[in-house]
Write a protein that holds these residues in place. Structure first.
Motif, PDB file in Angstrom:
ATOM      1  N   GLY A 248     -40.961  55.868   1.860  1.00  0.00           N
ATOM      2  CA  GLY A 248     -41.918  54.717   2.198  1.00  0.00           C
ATOM      3  C   GLY A 248     -42.692  54.923   3.510  1.00  0.00           C
ATOM      4  O   GLY A 248     -43.405  53.646   3.945  1.00  0.00           O
ATOM      5  N   ASP A 249     -42.434  55.873   4.202  1.00  0.00           N
ATOM      6  CA  ASP A 249     -43.219  56.116   5.245  1.00  0.00           C
ATOM      7  C   ASP A 249     -44.461  57.119   4.991  1.00  0.00           C
ATOM      8  O   ASP A 249     -44.142  58.270   4.962  1.00  0.00           O
ATOM      9  N   PHE A 250     -45.695  56.815   5.268  1.00  0.00           N
ATOM     10  CA  PHE A 250     -46.855  57.346   4.814  1.00  0.00           C
ATOM     11  C   PHE A 250     -47.468  57.953   6.306  1.00  0.00           C
ATOM     12  O   PHE A 250     -48.585  58.393   6.060  1.00  0.00           O
ATOM     13  N   GLY A 251     -46.621  57.835   7.414  1.00  0.00           N
ATOM     14  CA  GLY A 251     -47.181  58.359   8.452  1.00  0.00           C
ATOM     15  C   GLY A 251     -48.008  57.674   9.504  1.00  0.00           C
ATOM     16  O   GLY A 251     -48.054  56.479   9.084  1.00  0.00           O
ATOM     17  N   ILE A 252     -48.278  58.046  10.513  1.00  0.00           N
ATOM     18  CA  ILE A 252     -49.162  57.309  11.612  1.00  0.00           C
ATOM     19  C   ILE A 252     -50.316  57.920  11.749  1.00  0.00           C
ATOM     20  O   ILE A 252     -50.551  59.167  11.646  1.00  0.00           O
ATOM     21  N   SER A 253     -51.352  57.112  12.017  1.00  0.00           N
ATOM     22  CA  SER A 253     -52.569  57.696  11.997  1.00  0.00           C
ATOM     23  C   SER A 253     -52.874  58.590  13.208  1.00  0.00           C
ATOM     24  O   SER A 253     -52.319  58.351  14.402  1.00  0.00           O
ATOM     25  N   ILE A 254     -53.491  59.537  13.236  1.00  0.00           N
ATOM     26  CA  ILE A 254     -53.793  60.498  14.328  1.00  0.00           C
ATOM     27  C   ILE A 254     -54.405  60.030  15.378  1.00  0.00           C
ATOM     28  O   ILE A 254     -54.304  60.100  16.442  1.00  0.00           O
ATOM     29  N   LEU A 255     -55.573  59.261  14.730  1.00  0.00           N
ATOM     30  CA  LEU A 255     -56.570  58.803  15.832  1.00  0.00           C
ATOM     31  C   LEU A 255     -55.927  57.457  16.766  1.00  0.00           C
ATOM     32  O   LEU A 255     -56.084  57.323  18.024  1.00  0.00           O
ATOM     33  N   ASN A 256     -55.405  56.454  15.832  1.00  0.00           N
ATOM     34  CA  ASN A 256     -55.077  55.081  16.646  1.00  0.00           C
ATOM     35  C   ASN A 256     -53.657  54.949  16.804  1.00  0.00           C
ATOM     36  O   ASN A 256     -53.279  54.085  17.477  1.00  0.00           O
ATOM     37  N   GLY A 257     -52.735  55.846  16.349  1.00  0.00           N
ATOM     38  CA  GLY A 257     -51.433  55.752  16.530  1.00  0.00           C
ATOM     39  C   GLY A 257     -50.688  54.536  15.740  1.00  0.00           C
ATOM     40  O   GLY A 257     -49.613  54.220  16.022  1.00  0.00           O
ATOM     41  N   ARG A 258     -51.483  53.955  14.861  1.00  0.00           N
ATOM     42  CA  ARG A 258     -50.857  53.044  13.931  1.00  0.00           C
ATOM     43  C   ARG A 258     -50.419  53.497  12.483  1.00  0.00           C
ATOM     44  O   ARG A 258     -50.906  54.307  12.092  1.00  0.00           O
ATOM     45  N   PRO A 259     -49.345  52.671  11.888  1.00  0.00           N
ATOM     46  CA  PRO A 259     -48.908  53.061  10.657  1.00  0.00           C
ATOM     47  C   PRO A 259     -50.175  53.139   9.492  1.00  0.00           C
ATOM     48  O   PRO A 259     -50.821  52.289   9.378  1.00  0.00           O
ATOM     49  N   VAL A 260     -50.090  54.171   8.721  1.00  0.00           N
ATOM     50  CA  VAL A 260     -51.059  54.143   7.934  1.00  0.00           C
ATOM     51  C   VAL A 260     -51.046  52.902   6.796  1.00  0.00           C
ATOM     52  O   VAL A 260     -52.198  52.613   6.202  1.00  0.00           O
ATOM     53  N   LEU A 261     -49.842  52.554   6.289  1.00  0.00           N
ATOM     54  CA  LEU A 261     -49.586  51.397   5.402  1.00  0.00           C
ATOM     55  C   LEU A 261     -50.314  50.139   5.954  1.00  0.00           C
ATOM     56  O   LEU A 261     -51.018  49.261   5.260  1.00  0.00           O
ATOM     57  N   GLU A 262     -50.298  49.945   7.229  1.00  0.00           N
ATOM     58  CA  GLU A 262     -50.863  48.990   8.004  1.00  0.00           C
ATOM     59  C   GLU A 262     -52.312  48.886   7.971  1.00  0.00           C
ATOM     60  O   GLU A 262     -52.976  47.799   7.513  1.00  0.00           O
ATOM     61  N   LEU A 263     -52.772  50.044   8.184  1.00  0.00           N
ATOM     62  CA  LEU A 263     -54.270  49.979   8.125  1.00  0.00           C
ATOM     63  C   LEU A 263     -54.671  50.014   6.493  1.00  0.00           C
ATOM     64  O   LEU A 263     -55.661  49.367   6.549  1.00  0.00           O
ATOM     65  N   ILE A 264     -54.120  50.613   5.492  1.00  0.00           N
ATOM     66  CA  ILE A 264     -54.597  50.287   4.165  1.00  0.00           C
ATOM     67  C   ILE A 264     -54.354  48.766   3.838  1.00  0.00           C
ATOM     68  O   ILE A 264     -55.072  48.282   3.186  1.00  0.00           O
ATOM     69  N   SER A 265     -53.268  48.171   4.095  1.00  0.00           N
ATOM     70  CA  SER A 265     -53.179  46.811   3.736  1.00  0.00           C
ATOM     71  C   SER A 265     -54.216  45.925   4.360  1.00  0.00           C
ATOM     72  O   SER A 265     -54.790  45.010   3.863  1.00  0.00           O
ATOM     73  N   GLN A 266     -54.753  46.314   5.662  1.00  0.00           N
ATOM     74  CA  GLN A 266     -55.908  45.407   6.326  1.00  0.00           C
ATOM     75  C   GLN A 266     -57.169  45.765   5.564  1.00  0.00           C
ATOM     76  O   GLN A 266     -57.979  44.809   5.576  1.00  0.00           O
ATOM     77  N   ARG A 267     -57.184  46.669   4.752  1.00  0.00           N
ATOM     78  CA  ARG A 267     -58.529  46.979   4.137  1.00  0.00           C
ATOM     79  C   ARG A 267     -58.460  46.745   2.627  1.00  0.00           C
ATOM     80  O   ARG A 267     -59.525  46.887   2.211  1.00  0.00           O
ATOM     81  N   LEU A 268     -57.158  46.391   2.305  1.00  0.00           N
ATOM     82  CA  LEU A 268     -57.136  46.430   0.939  1.00  0.00           C
ATOM     83  C   LEU A 268     -57.918  45.129   0.328  1.00  0.00           C
ATOM     84  O   LEU A 268     -58.183  45.400  -0.978  1.00  0.00           O
ATOM     85  N   GLU A 269     -57.899  43.904   0.749  1.00  0.00           N
ATOM     86  CA  GLU A 269     -58.438  42.831   0.135  1.00  0.00           C
ATOM     87  C   GLU A 269     -59.808  42.949  -0.146  1.00  0.00           C
ATOM     88  O   GLU A 269     -60.266  42.730  -1.154  1.00  0.00           O
ATOM     89  N   ALA A 270     -60.726  43.797   0.664  1.00  0.00           N
ATOM     90  CA  ALA A 270     -62.118  43.996   0.568  1.00  0.00           C
ATOM     91  C   ALA A 270     -62.401  45.057  -0.611  1.00  0.00           C
ATOM     92  O   ALA A 270     -62.911  44.600  -1.782  1.00  0.00           O
ATOM     93  N   THR A 271     -61.487  46.084  -0.709  1.00  0.00           N
ATOM     94  CA  THR A 271     -61.661  46.922  -1.917  1.00  0.00           C
ATOM     95  C   THR A 271     -61.205  46.358  -3.226  1.00  0.00           C
ATOM     96  O   THR A 271     -61.747  46.370  -4.228  1.00  0.00           O
ATOM     97  N   VAL A 272     -60.060  45.417  -3.066  1.00  0.00           N
ATOM     98  CA  VAL A 272     -59.613  45.159  -4.667  1.00  0.00           C
ATOM     99  C   VAL A 272     -60.519  44.079  -4.976  1.00  0.00           C
ATOM    100  O   VAL A 272     -60.605  43.954  -6.122  1.00  0.00           O
ATOM    101  N   SER A 273     -61.245  43.032  -4.063  1.00  0.00           N
ATOM    102  CA  SER A 273     -62.091  42.112  -4.385  1.00  0.00           C
ATOM    103  C   SER A 273     -63.320  42.966  -5.185  1.00  0.00           C
ATOM    104  O   SER A 273     -63.749  42.454  -6.238  1.00  0.00           O
ATOM    105  N   LEU A 274     -63.580  43.763  -4.372  1.00  0.00           N
ATOM    106  CA  LEU A 274     -65.060  44.411  -5.192  1.00  0.00           C
ATOM    107  C   LEU A 274     -64.448  45.062  -6.598  1.00  0.00           C
ATOM    108  O   LEU A 274     -65.448  45.072  -7.327  1.00  0.00           O
ATOM    109  N   SER A 275     -63.483  45.864  -6.447  1.00  0.00           N
ATOM    110  CA  SER A 275     -63.121  46.613  -7.781  1.00  0.00           C
ATOM    111  C   SER A 275     -62.672  45.383  -8.869  1.00  0.00           C
ATOM    112  O   SER A 275     -63.355  45.725  -9.929  1.00  0.00           O
ATOM    113  N   ILE A 276     -62.269  44.467  -8.645  1.00  0.00           N
ATOM    114  CA  ILE A 276     -61.978  43.314  -9.576  1.00  0.00           C
ATOM    115  C   ILE A 276     -63.108  42.759 -10.208  1.00  0.00           C
ATOM    116  O   ILE A 276     -63.365  42.566 -11.370  1.00  0.00           O
TER     117      ILE A 276
END
Length: 313
Positions: free
Chosen positions: A75-103
């Motif tokens: 369940g650990d998808f790693g840490i972003s190289i550039l900003n040092g934050r968890p990848v899943l956290e970055l994805i979850s922050q962007r998920l709403e926009a992509t899911v809304s557009l896709s649906i």
């Protein structure tokens, strides 16, 4: 059915394993050095070497791959190289926009595409059929980013009817959320509408030419009953297949659409990660989208039995 689902799950695991190997090698063997990107242009070779050591990039590729798979399965998808934050956290922050557009895109594509295809088949050779042929040629040939820039120029810059770019979260108001998604949704759905409509038309024409349809007409069946109760149900398997295929187009189209309309979604996140050689983000997004596509294919296969009871696994 249970045995079939088990076989598909096993094959899905094999597919995901091949995808994982491909994604890992593709990202690692591509030109560029993420350590050099992080260190900056004026960094010395020693600084770059230290960063590579910290990121584990000096280890052999098999060791890096095993370490990556082990963490991902946990369940650990790693840490972003550039900003040092968890990848899943970055994805979850962007998920709403992509899911809304896709649906919204899939709802528009399926609703308009199937409806247009049914009408074109019912009035084959008529005005609607000819309009569909012209629209399909346009939808197939014009890239989504060209359509997007045209929409921005005409509907936003020239007429000021809709916002130029950007995204408003749902909690910022339903109307602003919907208004900002109108142009990207329509731009992204045009090719899928054309594809679904053409396949729906061809499948419906084949069913409407069957003897049992002529028998239903001779017995006085209404146009609605013939189209939706008899024809559409029997033509549903090819239509459902093309809807699943349209999802694959949607995955790639979202990246371009979010870039053109400046939508802070997962597509934009991937583009930024590619530009900055951010391995964990690229790998994680590709693996997650591949898994989603495999799941969609399995769902479509299982849905065949609901449309056509003659299909058994």
């Amino acid at each position: 059915m249970a045995a079939y689902i088990l076989r598909r799950l096993v094959s899905a695991i094999a597919v995901m394993a091949m995808v994982g190997i491909f994604v890992f090698l593709l990202v690692r063997l591509a030109p560029g050095d993420p350590a050099a990107v992080i260190a900056g242009r004026n960094a010395t070779a020693e600084v770059i070497a230290d960063i590579r050591e910290q990121l584990g990039l000096n280890a052999p590729l098999p060791v890096q791959f095993i370490h990556w798979v082990r963490e991902m399965l946990g369940g650990d998808f790693g840490i972003s190289i550039l900003n040092g934050r968890p990848v899943l956290e970055l994805i979850s922050q962007r998920l709403e926009a992509t899911v809304s557009l896709s649906i919204l895109t899939m709802i528009l594509s399926v609703t308009v595409g199937v409806s247009f295809g049914i009408l074109a088949a019912w009035r084959s050779g008529g005005l609607i059929d000819r309009v569909l042929a012209a629209f399909s040629a346009l939808g197939y040939s014009v890239p989504v980013f060209v359509i997007g820039y045209f929409f921005i120029y005409f509907f936003a810059i020239r007429t000021h009817w809709l916002p130029v770019q950007g995204y408003v979260p749902i909690d910022g108001g339903l109307r602003p959320w919907f208004v900002h998604l109108i142009l990207p949704t329509v731009a992204l759905s045009l090719a899928s509408i054309a594809f679904i409509a053409r396949v729906t038309r061809a499948s419906m024409l084949e069913v409407l030419s069957e003897d049992y349809m002529r028998t239903a007409a001779a017995k006085g069946a209404s146009s609605y009953a013939m189209l939706f109760h008899h024809a559409l149900k029997n033509a549903g398997v090819p239509i459902l297949t093309v809807i699943g295929i349209s999802f694959a187009y949607l995955i790639g189209g979202v990246v371009l659409t979010e870039t053109v309309f400046n939508i802070p979604g997962i597509g934009r996140l991937v583009v930024d990660a590619i530009n900055n050689r951010d391995y964990p983000i690229i790998q994680s997004v590709l693996i997650l989208t591949s898994g989603l596509y495999v799941l969609i294919n399995l769902t479509v296969d299982l849905a065949y039995t609901l449309i056509d009871p003659r299909i058994r696994y």
